[in-house]
Write a protein that holds these residues in place. Structure first.
Motif, PDB file in Angstrom:
ATOM      1  N   VAL A 305      16.903  -0.622   3.619  1.00 18.46           N
ATOM      2  CA  VAL A 305      15.560  -1.068   3.951  1.00 18.46           C
ATOM      3  C   VAL A 305      14.598  -0.476   2.922  1.00 18.46           C
ATOM      4  CG1 VAL A 305      13.707  -1.054   5.662  1.00 18.46           C
ATOM      5  CG2 VAL A 305      16.099  -1.215   6.404  1.00 18.46           C
ATOM      6  N   GLY A 306      13.980  -1.346   2.141  1.00 15.76           N
ATOM      7  CA  GLY A 306      13.059  -0.910   1.105  1.00 15.76           C
ATOM      8  C   GLY A 306      12.736  -2.084   0.212  1.00 15.76           C
ATOM      9  N   ASP A 307      11.683  -1.956  -0.560  1.00 16.90           N
ATOM     10  CA  ASP A 307      11.292  -3.034  -1.463  1.00 16.90           C
ATOM     11  C   ASP A 307      10.359  -2.461  -2.518  1.00 16.90           C
ATOM     12  OD1 ASP A 307      11.150  -5.543  -2.568  1.00 16.90           O
ATOM     13  OD2 ASP A 307      10.321  -6.524  -0.784  1.00 16.90           O
ATOM     14  N   THR A 308      10.114  -3.241  -3.544  1.00 19.71           N
ATOM     15  CA  THR A 308       9.161  -2.782  -4.550  1.00 19.71           C
ATOM     16  C   THR A 308       7.747  -2.872  -3.991  1.00 19.71           C
ATOM     17  OG1 THR A 308       8.836  -4.964  -5.537  1.00 19.71           O
ATOM     18  CG2 THR A 308      10.632  -3.610  -6.422  1.00 19.71           C
ATOM     19  N   LEU A 309       6.907  -1.988  -4.475  1.00 14.37           N
ATOM     20  CA  LEU A 309       5.524  -1.970  -4.033  1.00 14.37           C
ATOM     21  C   LEU A 309       4.831  -3.277  -4.372  1.00 14.37           C
ATOM     22  CD1 LEU A 309       3.270  -0.355  -2.715  1.00 14.37           C
ATOM     23  CD2 LEU A 309       2.842   0.755  -4.919  1.00 14.37           C
ATOM     24  N   GLY A 310       5.176  -3.869  -5.501  1.00  8.92           N
ATOM     25  CA  GLY A 310       4.565  -5.138  -5.903  1.00  8.92           C
ATOM     26  C   GLY A 310       4.840  -6.244  -4.906  1.00  8.92           C
ATOM     27  N   ARG A 311       6.091  -6.356  -4.447  1.00 11.30           N
ATOM     28  CA  ARG A 311       6.424  -7.414  -3.487  1.00 11.30           C
ATOM     29  C   ARG A 311       5.786  -7.141  -2.130  1.00 11.30           C
ATOM     30  NH1 ARG A 311      11.575  -7.840  -6.399  1.00 11.30           N
ATOM     31  NH2 ARG A 311      12.522  -6.234  -5.087  1.00 11.30           N
ATOM     32  N   ILE A 312       5.723  -5.871  -1.749  1.00  9.22           N
ATOM     33  CA  ILE A 312       5.074  -5.534  -0.479  1.00  9.22           C
ATOM     34  C   ILE A 312       3.595  -5.898  -0.532  1.00  9.22           C
ATOM     35  CG2 ILE A 312       4.373  -3.597   0.990  1.00  9.22           C
ATOM     36  CD1 ILE A 312       7.078  -2.298   0.335  1.00  9.22           C
ATOM     37  N   ARG A 313       2.939  -5.566  -1.644  1.00  9.51           N
ATOM     38  CA  ARG A 313       1.520  -5.931  -1.793  1.00  9.51           C
ATOM     39  C   ARG A 313       1.327  -7.443  -1.708  1.00  9.51           C
ATOM     40  NH1 ARG A 313       1.195  -2.355  -6.773  1.00  9.51           N
ATOM     41  NH2 ARG A 313       0.140  -0.437  -6.154  1.00  9.51           N
ATOM     42  N   ALA A 314       2.221  -8.178  -2.366  1.00  8.59           N
ATOM     43  CA  ALA A 314       2.049  -9.633  -2.473  1.00  8.59           C
ATOM     44  C   ALA A 314       2.096 -10.327  -1.127  1.00  8.59           C
ATOM     45  CB  ALA A 314       3.116 -10.210  -3.402  1.00  8.59           C
ATOM     46  N   ARG A 315       2.892  -9.786  -0.194  1.00  9.11           N
ATOM     47  CA  ARG A 315       3.027 -10.491   1.084  1.00  9.11           C
ATOM     48  C   ARG A 315       2.258  -9.842   2.234  1.00  9.11           C
ATOM     49  NH1 ARG A 315       8.444  -8.624   0.328  1.00  9.11           N
ATOM     50  NH2 ARG A 315       8.846  -6.783   1.609  1.00  9.11           N
ATOM     51  N   ASN A 316       1.585  -8.728   1.955  1.00 13.69           N
ATOM     52  CA  ASN A 316       0.836  -8.054   3.013  1.00 13.69           C
ATOM     53  C   ASN A 316      -0.657  -8.262   2.779  1.00 13.69           C
ATOM     54  OD1 ASN A 316      -0.348  -6.281   4.830  1.00 13.69           O
ATOM     55  ND2 ASN A 316       1.292  -4.779   4.635  1.00 13.69           N
ATOM     56  N   GLU A 317      -1.231  -9.130   3.562  1.00 11.73           N
ATOM     57  CA  GLU A 317      -2.632  -9.500   3.332  1.00 11.73           C
ATOM     58  C   GLU A 317      -3.592  -8.335   3.538  1.00 11.73           C
ATOM     59  OE1 GLU A 317      -3.763 -11.345   7.695  1.00 11.73           O
ATOM     60  OE2 GLU A 317      -3.082 -12.700   6.136  1.00 11.73           O
ATOM     61  N   MET A 318      -3.164  -7.326   4.308  1.00 14.72           N
ATOM     62  CA  MET A 318      -4.022  -6.161   4.509  1.00 14.72           C
ATOM     63  C   MET A 318      -4.176  -5.339   3.226  1.00 14.72           C
ATOM     64  SD  MET A 318      -5.202  -5.922   7.658  1.00 14.72           S
ATOM     65  CE  MET A 318      -5.346  -4.234   8.236  1.00 14.72           C
ATOM     66  N   MET A 319      -3.306  -5.569   2.253  1.00 18.12           N
ATOM     67  CA  MET A 319      -3.348  -4.813   0.996  1.00 18.12           C
ATOM     68  C   MET A 319      -3.952  -5.628  -0.143  1.00 18.12           C
ATOM     69  SD  MET A 319       0.410  -2.994   1.277  1.00 18.12           S
ATOM     70  CE  MET A 319       0.150  -1.792  -0.037  1.00 18.12           C
ATOM     71  N   GLN A 320      -4.546  -6.785   0.197  1.00 21.64           N
ATOM     72  CA  GLN A 320      -5.024  -7.705  -0.832  1.00 21.64           C
ATOM     73  C   GLN A 320      -6.546  -7.843  -0.799  1.00 21.64           C
ATOM     74  OE1 GLN A 320      -2.945 -11.378  -0.157  1.00 21.64           O
ATOM     75  NE2 GLN A 320      -0.949 -10.390  -0.179  1.00 21.64           N
ATOM     76  N   ASN A 321      -7.222  -6.953  -1.494  1.00 19.22           N
ATOM     77  CA  ASN A 321      -8.665  -7.062  -1.724  1.00 19.22           C
ATOM     78  C   ASN A 321      -9.487  -7.240  -0.460  1.00 19.22           C
ATOM     79  OD1 ASN A 321      -8.301  -6.923  -4.601  1.00 19.22           O
ATOM     80  ND2 ASN A 321      -7.621  -9.066  -4.524  1.00 19.22           N
ATOM     81  N   LYS A 322      -9.132  -6.532   0.590  1.00 18.01           N
ATOM     82  CA  LYS A 322      -9.926  -6.577   1.825  1.00 18.01           C
ATOM     83  C   LYS A 322     -11.136  -5.650   1.677  1.00 18.01           C
ATOM     84  CE  LYS A 322      -7.505  -9.052   4.878  1.00 18.01           C
ATOM     85  NZ  LYS A 322      -7.965 -10.425   5.054  1.00 18.01           N
ATOM     86  N   PRO A 323     -12.332  -6.124   2.021  1.00 17.03           N
ATOM     87  CA  PRO A 323     -13.466  -5.202   2.112  1.00 17.03           C
ATOM     88  C   PRO A 323     -13.170  -4.142   3.178  1.00 17.03           C
ATOM     89  CG  PRO A 323     -14.199  -7.484   2.187  1.00 17.03           C
ATOM     90  CD  PRO A 323     -12.714  -7.519   2.322  1.00 17.03           C
ATOM     91  N   LYS A 324     -13.706  -2.954   2.993  1.00 16.40           N
ATOM     92  CA  LYS A 324     -13.359  -1.842   3.877  1.00 16.40           C
ATOM     93  C   LYS A 324     -13.721  -2.128   5.332  1.00 16.40           C
ATOM     94  CE  LYS A 324     -13.444   3.202   4.011  1.00 16.40           C
ATOM     95  NZ  LYS A 324     -13.824   4.420   3.276  1.00 16.40           N
ATOM     96  N   ASP A 325     -14.916  -2.708   5.575  1.00 14.16           N
ATOM     97  CA  ASP A 325     -15.320  -2.949   6.962  1.00 14.16           C
ATOM     98  C   ASP A 325     -14.418  -3.983   7.629  1.00 14.16           C
ATOM     99  OD1 ASP A 325     -16.257  -4.997   5.360  1.00 14.16           O
ATOM    100  OD2 ASP A 325     -18.242  -5.115   6.295  1.00 14.16           O
TER     101      ASP A 325
END
Length: 378
Positions: A305-325
């Motif tokens: 169980v594991g993956d590259t950080l790049g692939r995790i970022r790509a599919r996790n919308e919470m890690m994609q340019n969300k404003p803090k609020d």
């Protein structure tokens, strides 16, 4: 004749995505809460008390062309029902040895990586969704987030011909009991934990250790606010390539920061972790978390169980340019999920404020892991 399937054989069926039919004879609420998960498994849940007088009512609901495994809490009820099925003409019936109790406690060891500098092993607690690790280099080993089954790590070290010299916990676990203190006592290894987590026994405070070095291993302690669901959560960055992320970042989500009653405050910390500390890491970094939500989705082709950080970022919308609020609002909305059962007792034991016997330890840990905030995809 009724045969017995052990938890290692069941694990192989899960990992190999085999077809299997499970007759679960626990109460309906227990089955709904927690069952053996397999991508190609089929299920029938009929409580044991409905089958005491016979299995005639369910024989037409059971397959003749698949193996059937009868499952209960500890094995006894399943054996009784399986014998009745055998008498009814089913010759493909098994019981799960030790039932869900044994399933909860089994660790499956798999190799993550090996070269001439180090080896990394992952221990998958398939029935609970927990992950722990051993990093071997030279004549020494480091154990990350050990579970209470300390003999497993001792045996793995013996097979490698190494001594366990360092033990680290990424945070004070809320859904399972840590084996860190006992493993340190049995091996003489240094045990590291954040002082801010409130443990009352002797340990090495991670606040005083920016790095841990041995043989060919250089471990950086990312201890400046990388919270998952406790305020002292940390991540461990090994040799600039592997991120042991604890409960901060999962393959399919983020850690839940709501177990301390400060969800908005800790969600802000989680945002800073994701968008400042983790954002600076390369896409090629391999994330090795302390939990997973769905083994079928999160185990990779290499068998861990594991993956590259790049692939995790790509599919996790919470890690994609969300404003803090907006990020904090989403965390608050998502945080109203069920808490880990008995988490207050488990935290007290992990802090050293309480001790219980082995049977109570088992009972406290029964059930699924509930440490992921969500399972999001872009």
């Amino acid at each position: 004749m009724v045969k017995e399937m052990n938890v290692q054989q069941m694990t192989e069926k899960v990992l190999n995505k085999e077809a299997l039919f499970i007759l679960d004879v626990r109460n309906e609420s227990d089955f709904r809460d927690w069952k053996i998960e397999g991508e190609n498994f089929s299920y029938l849940n009929v409580p044991y008390f409905e089958l005491i007088d016979g299995v005639d009512a369910i024989v037409d609901r059971l397959p003749k062309d698949k193996d059937i495994v009868v499952v209960c809490a500890k094995g006894g009820s399943a054996a009784f029902v399986a014998e009745q099925l055998a008498e009814a003409g089913f010759d493909n019936v098994y019981t799960l040895a030790g039932g869900m109790q044994a399933w909860s406690e089994h660790l499956h060891q798999t190799k993550v990586y090996e070269d001439d500098q180090l080896k990394i092993y992952q221990f998958i607690r398939v029935g609970k969704g927990c992950l722990s690790y051993m990093v071997v280099s030279g004549n020494e080993a480091l154990v990350v987030d050990p579970l209470r089954f300390v003999d497993v790590y001792e045996q793995a070290a013996k097979q490698e011909g190494v001594t366990i010299t360092h033990i680290v916990d990424s945070h004070l676990h809320a859904d399972h009991l840590s084996g860190g203190k006992e493993l340190a006592e049995r091996t003489g290894a240094a045990y590291y934990l954040m002082k801010s987590e409130g443990a009352v026994f002797d340990f090495e405070p991670l606040e005083q250790h920016d790095t841990i070095d041995f043989a060919n291993v250089h471990l950086e302690v990312l201890a400046v606010k990388t919270p998952g669901h406790t305020p002292g959560s940390v991540s461990f960055f090994v040799n600039g390539k592997w991120l042991f992320s604890g409960d901060t970042i999962f393959v399919g989500g983020l850690g839940r920061p709501d177990l301390g009653g400060k969800v908005a405050e800790w969600a802000a910390d989680l945002y800073d972790t994701v968008y400042e500390k983790v954002a600076a890491m390369a896409d090629e970094v391999i994330v090795l978390p302390a939990h997973y939500a769905n083994l079928d989705e999160e185990i990779n082709a290499e068998g861990y169980v594991g993956d590259t950080l790049g692939r995790i970022r790509a599919r996790n919308e919470m890690m994609q340019n969300k404003p803090k609020d907006e990020f904090i609002d989403l965390v608050i909305q998502s945080a109203n999920t069920e808490t880990p059962p008995n988490f207050e007792d488990i935290v007290a034991i992990n802090r050293g404020l309480k001790t219980v016997d082995g049977e109570t330890q088992r009972e406290l840990e029964i059930g699924p892991n509930r440490c992921a905030l969500h399972h999001t995809h872009a």
